[in-house]
Design a protein around this motif. Structure first.
Motif, PDB file in Angstrom:
ATOM      1  N   GLU A 125      24.198 -15.921  10.629  1.00  0.00           N
ATOM      2  CA  GLU A 125      23.426 -16.001   9.850  1.00  0.00           C
ATOM      3  C   GLU A 125      22.054 -16.828  10.059  1.00  0.00           C
ATOM      4  N   GLU A 126      22.046 -16.763  11.631  1.00  0.00           N
ATOM      5  CA  GLU A 126      20.746 -17.358  12.594  1.00  0.00           C
ATOM      6  C   GLU A 126      19.849 -15.698  12.390  1.00  0.00           C
ATOM      7  N   VAL A 127      20.450 -14.913  12.473  1.00  0.00           N
ATOM      8  CA  VAL A 127      19.598 -14.248  12.713  1.00  0.00           C
ATOM      9  C   VAL A 127      18.852 -13.957  11.047  1.00  0.00           C
ATOM     10  N   VAL A 128      20.010 -13.994   9.990  1.00  0.00           N
ATOM     11  CA  VAL A 128      19.026 -13.819   8.637  1.00  0.00           C
ATOM     12  C   VAL A 128      17.709 -14.628   8.789  1.00  0.00           C
ATOM     13  N   PHE A 129      18.404 -16.048   9.405  1.00  0.00           N
ATOM     14  CA  PHE A 129      16.928 -17.105   8.998  1.00  0.00           C
ATOM     15  C   PHE A 129      16.040 -16.709   9.655  1.00  0.00           C
ATOM     16  N   GLN A 130      15.939 -15.762  10.895  1.00  0.00           N
ATOM     17  CA  GLN A 130      14.667 -15.582  12.178  1.00  0.00           C
ATOM     18  C   GLN A 130      14.347 -14.257  11.093  1.00  0.00           C
ATOM     19  N   ALA A 131      15.060 -13.348  10.347  1.00  0.00           N
ATOM     20  CA  ALA A 131      14.006 -12.400   9.672  1.00  0.00           C
ATOM     21  C   ALA A 131      13.134 -13.039   9.032  1.00  0.00           C
ATOM     22  N   VAL A 132      13.475 -14.152   8.023  1.00  0.00           N
ATOM     23  CA  VAL A 132      13.051 -14.479   6.735  1.00  0.00           C
ATOM     24  C   VAL A 132      12.085 -15.026   7.900  1.00  0.00           C
ATOM     25  N   MET A 133      11.742 -15.489   8.553  1.00  0.00           N
ATOM     26  CA  MET A 133      10.858 -16.237   8.658  1.00  0.00           C
ATOM     27  C   MET A 133      10.156 -15.440   9.245  1.00  0.00           C
ATOM     28  N   ASP A 134      10.074 -14.426  10.252  1.00  0.00           N
ATOM     29  CA  ASP A 134       9.175 -13.235  10.439  1.00  0.00           C
ATOM     30  C   ASP A 134       8.694 -12.842   9.360  1.00  0.00           C
ATOM     31  N   TRP A 135       9.700 -12.587   8.076  1.00  0.00           N
ATOM     32  CA  TRP A 135       8.731 -11.851   7.396  1.00  0.00           C
ATOM     33  C   TRP A 135       7.504 -12.207   6.639  1.00  0.00           C
ATOM     34  N   ALA A 136       8.314 -14.176   6.385  1.00  0.00           N
ATOM     35  CA  ALA A 136       6.872 -14.991   6.113  1.00  0.00           C
ATOM     36  C   ALA A 136       6.019 -15.099   6.595  1.00  0.00           C
ATOM     37  N   ALA A 137       5.933 -15.164   7.879  1.00  0.00           N
ATOM     38  CA  ALA A 137       4.593 -14.862   8.491  1.00  0.00           C
ATOM     39  C   ALA A 137       4.032 -14.252   8.768  1.00  0.00           C
ATOM     40  N   ALA A 138       4.346 -12.232   8.491  1.00  0.00           N
ATOM     41  CA  ALA A 138       4.295 -11.183   7.922  1.00  0.00           C
ATOM     42  C   ALA A 138       3.612 -10.711   6.284  1.00  0.00           C
ATOM     43  N   GLU A 139       4.105 -12.165   6.084  1.00  0.00           N
ATOM     44  CA  GLU A 139       3.287 -11.363   4.786  1.00  0.00           C
ATOM     45  C   GLU A 139       1.927 -12.382   4.551  1.00  0.00           C
ATOM     46  N   CYS A 140       2.415 -13.755   5.145  1.00  0.00           N
ATOM     47  CA  CYS A 140       1.372 -14.636   5.351  1.00  0.00           C
ATOM     48  C   CYS A 140      -0.148 -14.056   5.781  1.00  0.00           C
ATOM     49  N   LYS A 141       0.289 -13.637   6.636  1.00  0.00           N
ATOM     50  CA  LYS A 141      -1.162 -12.442   7.360  1.00  0.00           C
ATOM     51  C   LYS A 141      -1.485 -11.678   6.412  1.00  0.00           C
ATOM     52  N   ARG A 142      -0.874 -10.888   5.426  1.00  0.00           N
ATOM     53  CA  ARG A 142      -1.121  -9.403   4.376  1.00  0.00           C
ATOM     54  C   ARG A 142      -2.187 -10.711   3.762  1.00  0.00           C
ATOM     55  N   GLN A 143      -1.311 -11.531   3.301  1.00  0.00           N
ATOM     56  CA  GLN A 143      -2.144 -12.418   2.227  1.00  0.00           C
ATOM     57  C   GLN A 143      -4.200 -13.492   2.913  1.00  0.00           C
ATOM     58  N   GLY A 144      -3.570 -13.054   4.432  1.00  0.00           N
ATOM     59  CA  GLY A 144      -5.109 -13.654   5.089  1.00  0.00           C
ATOM     60  C   GLY A 144      -4.480 -15.196   4.570  1.00  0.00           C
ATOM     61  N   LEU A 145      -3.557 -15.699   5.322  1.00  0.00           N
ATOM     62  CA  LEU A 145      -3.549 -17.252   5.312  1.00  0.00           C
ATOM     63  C   LEU A 145      -2.834 -17.340   6.601  1.00  0.00           C
ATOM     64  N   ALA A 146      -2.849 -18.270   6.977  1.00  0.00           N
ATOM     65  CA  ALA A 146      -2.635 -19.249   8.104  1.00  0.00           C
ATOM     66  C   ALA A 146      -1.463 -19.373   8.375  1.00  0.00           C
ATOM     67  N   PRO A 147      -0.096 -18.899   9.399  1.00  0.00           N
ATOM     68  CA  PRO A 147       1.026 -18.761   8.887  1.00  0.00           C
ATOM     69  C   PRO A 147       1.787 -20.665   9.060  1.00  0.00           C
ATOM     70  N   THR A 148       0.734 -21.687   8.792  1.00  0.00           N
ATOM     71  CA  THR A 148       0.868 -22.620   8.911  1.00  0.00           C
ATOM     72  C   THR A 148       2.628 -22.895   7.809  1.00  0.00           C
ATOM     73  N   THR A 149       3.408 -24.181   8.402  1.00  0.00           N
ATOM     74  CA  THR A 149       4.684 -24.697   7.585  1.00  0.00           C
ATOM     75  C   THR A 149       4.145 -24.746   6.218  1.00  0.00           C
ATOM     76  N   CYS A 150       3.448 -25.129   5.651  1.00  0.00           N
ATOM     77  CA  CYS A 150       2.925 -24.938   3.883  1.00  0.00           C
ATOM     78  C   CYS A 150       3.172 -23.899   3.560  1.00  0.00           C
ATOM     79  N   ASN A 151       1.772 -22.857   4.046  1.00  0.00           N
ATOM     80  CA  ASN A 151       1.996 -21.359   3.492  1.00  0.00           C
ATOM     81  C   ASN A 151       3.108 -20.737   3.810  1.00  0.00           C
ATOM     82  N   ARG A 152       4.062 -20.727   4.612  1.00  0.00           N
ATOM     83  CA  ARG A 152       5.242 -19.442   4.564  1.00  0.00           C
ATOM     84  C   ARG A 152       6.133 -19.721   3.525  1.00  0.00           C
TER      85      ARG A 152
END
Length: 541
Positions: A301-328
């Protein structure tokens, strides 16, 4: 009568030539009635010796090879009129027959005439249609394909497109047919549209990894099922862990259930590789949620969690947002609460999720209490571990034995070749251990295809002195395609004597998968089909 050539520009000359030819049979007929057949030939020869009529005949029967070369080299009509005339022999001269040029004889008899046009030099309908692909010749519609700034103008022919696609048929020939001579298609890539048209003109399919998804989209949009099926087959054969998540997303979009199932097979068996791939960060939110709900993901599950964090950072970039905790947290939404954080070990949580700032202080506090306190707090995360995949074992020996002088290991290789009739994922091997009590072995194991290494592992195992098999694992399951032979090899170091297999089988049925075995030239320690080491293959299917 030969088809009128575009070089006949002088209508008076044409009429004189046709009149001469039409009256000639009547002259021959009258001459035959009065018994003056030889005179006919003389009359024909005399008339053809007339310079004027000779030129008319040359215009009516142009040399086929000259015509073909003129078309290919771009000779003009005026150039053709300047062709040097060839003198004809009078009747009775030379061979005693009617005097004709070789070119005239070829055209009259229609024997061995070199094709005078591109239509004749391509005898099949498919060849002629293929020549018209992306060709301005006779094009009656043009497409502006691609987004603004990256578009391409493509000529086409309505009839060909309408025959190959019901969408194009409705576009050009229905009551609501398009009237414009240019049609804009901004949502299709130019390369994919050309692949679509090439198939419709010639039945040829040229697919490439970079454009196959765009081509599948075009084939679906214009309802060309044969091309769509070819795209799906191409994707299935090129499917691997690094693109499985992207293809899962696309297969759901295109409603291709067979491709979706194949994607799940790869993602489940090679979950860690799939989730850590760059393609995972490119999927849409809905596909992300579907993957996180998957019970059979075969990873921690730690692999799953880290993959989700990477996805959230990439999605923030796609939306033009800073990868802050709130935005993720905002881009993840409820997907964050599909990660089964409580199924991690305390160390995994403390060194991972607890330090990435994605959880609130209250959530982090409750998680630590859940790990340590007797009275556990209520959590918003799933508590049940994923089931993963149960490994299957293919056992190729019917019995095992040991002798005082066998089985010894002196740095030599035990190897066997195998093939399957269905795609599987080789996770590891089952090996025999010591026949003289508890012992530890170090193992170097390798999986190859046609000499190319696919996986290499250095590991150890401890045997208990029984004839059981002991599993050793590759770092990641290795995808094995059907109907191809693979070589698996091991070099063991440890107690010299061990059990070995006997009564080996060349074919073994394991569930829905059939394994075939054959001897390997890499084997230098005696292992083969009938006996030796490597009694089991451990796999997922």
């Amino acid at each position: 009568m030969p088809t009128a050539d575009c070089r006949f520009l002088h209508h008076g000359r044409i009429m004189r030539c046709l009149t001469y030819l039409l009256l000639l049979p009547e002259t021959l007929k009258k001459s035959r009635k009065v018994g003056r057949l030889p005179l006919c030939y003389e009359l024909l020869a005399l008339s053809l010796t007339s310079k004027k009529k000779q030129k008319m005949a040359a215009e009516l029967y142009p040399a086929a090879n000259a015509n073909h070369s003129n078309l290919s080299s771009g000779t003009t009509v005026a150039d053709t009129d300047k062709t040097e005339e060839v003198p004809l022999e009078p009747a009775g001269g030379g061979g005693g027959g009617a005097a004709t040029t070789p070119t005239t004889q070829q055209n009259i008899t229609n024997n061995n005439v070199e094709p005078p046009s591109w239509q004749c030099s391509h005898p099949t309908l498919r060849e002629r249609n293929a020549l018209m692909f992306n060709n301005e010749l006779m094009a009656d519609v043009h497409f502006i394909v691609g987004p603004p700034g990256g578009s391409q103008r493509v000529p086409a022919h309505k009839y060909v497109l309408a025959v190959g696609s019901s969408v194009f048929c409705a576009m050009f020939y229905s009551d609501l047919a398009e009237e414009e001579s240019e049609i804009h298609i901004p949502d299709v890539e130019p390369a994919a549209f050309l692949i679509l048209l090439k198939y419709m003109y010639s039945d040829e399919i040229d697919l490439e990894a970079d454009t196959v998804l765009a081509t599948l989209y075009a084939a679906k949009k214009y309802i060309v099922p044969a091309l769509a099926k070819a795209c799906v087959t191409f994707l299935e054969t090129s499917l691997e862990a690094k693109n499985a998540c992207v293809l899962l997303s696309q297969s759901r979009l295109f409603e291709e259930p067979d491709l979706t199932q194949r994607c799940w097979e790869v993602i489940d068996a090679q979950a860690e590789l799939s989730l850590r791939s760059e393609g995972f960060s490119e999927i849409d939110l809905q596909t992300l949620e579907i993957i996180l709900r998957r019970e059979t993901l075969n990873t921690k599950e730690e692999v799953v969690f880290q993959a989700v964090m990477d996805w959230a950072a990439a999605e923030c970039k796609r939306q033009g947002l800073a990868p802050t905790t709130c935005n993720r947290r905002d881009v993840l939404g409820k997907a964050l609460f599909l990660v089964r954080i409580p199924t991690m070990s305390l160390d995994e949580f403390a060194n991972g999720a607890a330090q990435c700032d994605i959880l609130t202080l209250e959530e982090t506090h409750n998680m630590f209490l859940w790990y340590t306190a007797a009275n556990k707090p209520k959590l918003d995360f799933p508590l049940t571990p994923r089931k993963g995949l149960a490994p299957q074992r293919c056992h190729r020996f019917q019995s095992s034995a040991y002798r005082s002088n066998q089985w010894r290991y002196r740095g030599r290789c035990d190897s066997i070749q195998f093939a399957v009739d269905k795609r599987v994922f080789i996770a590891g091997l089952g090996l025999y251990g010591s026949s003289g009590g508890k012992a530890e072995y170090s193992v170097k194991m390798e999986l190859k295809r046609q000499g190319a290494p696919l996986a290499l592992a250095l590991t150890t195992f401890v045997s208990d002195g029984s004839s059981s098999t002991f599993p050793v694992w590759f770092e990641h399951p290795v995808q094995v395609e059907q109907d191809a032979f693979y070589t698996v090899s091991v070099v063991l170091d440890g107690n010299e004597l061990s059990y070995f297999g006997q009564e080996g089988m060349t074919e073994v049925q394991c569930g829905k998968v059939t394994f075939q075995f054959q001897c390997s030239s890499d084997s230098t320690n005696g292992t083969g089909v009938q006996g030796g080491q490597i009694p089991e293959l451990v796999f997922y299917a």
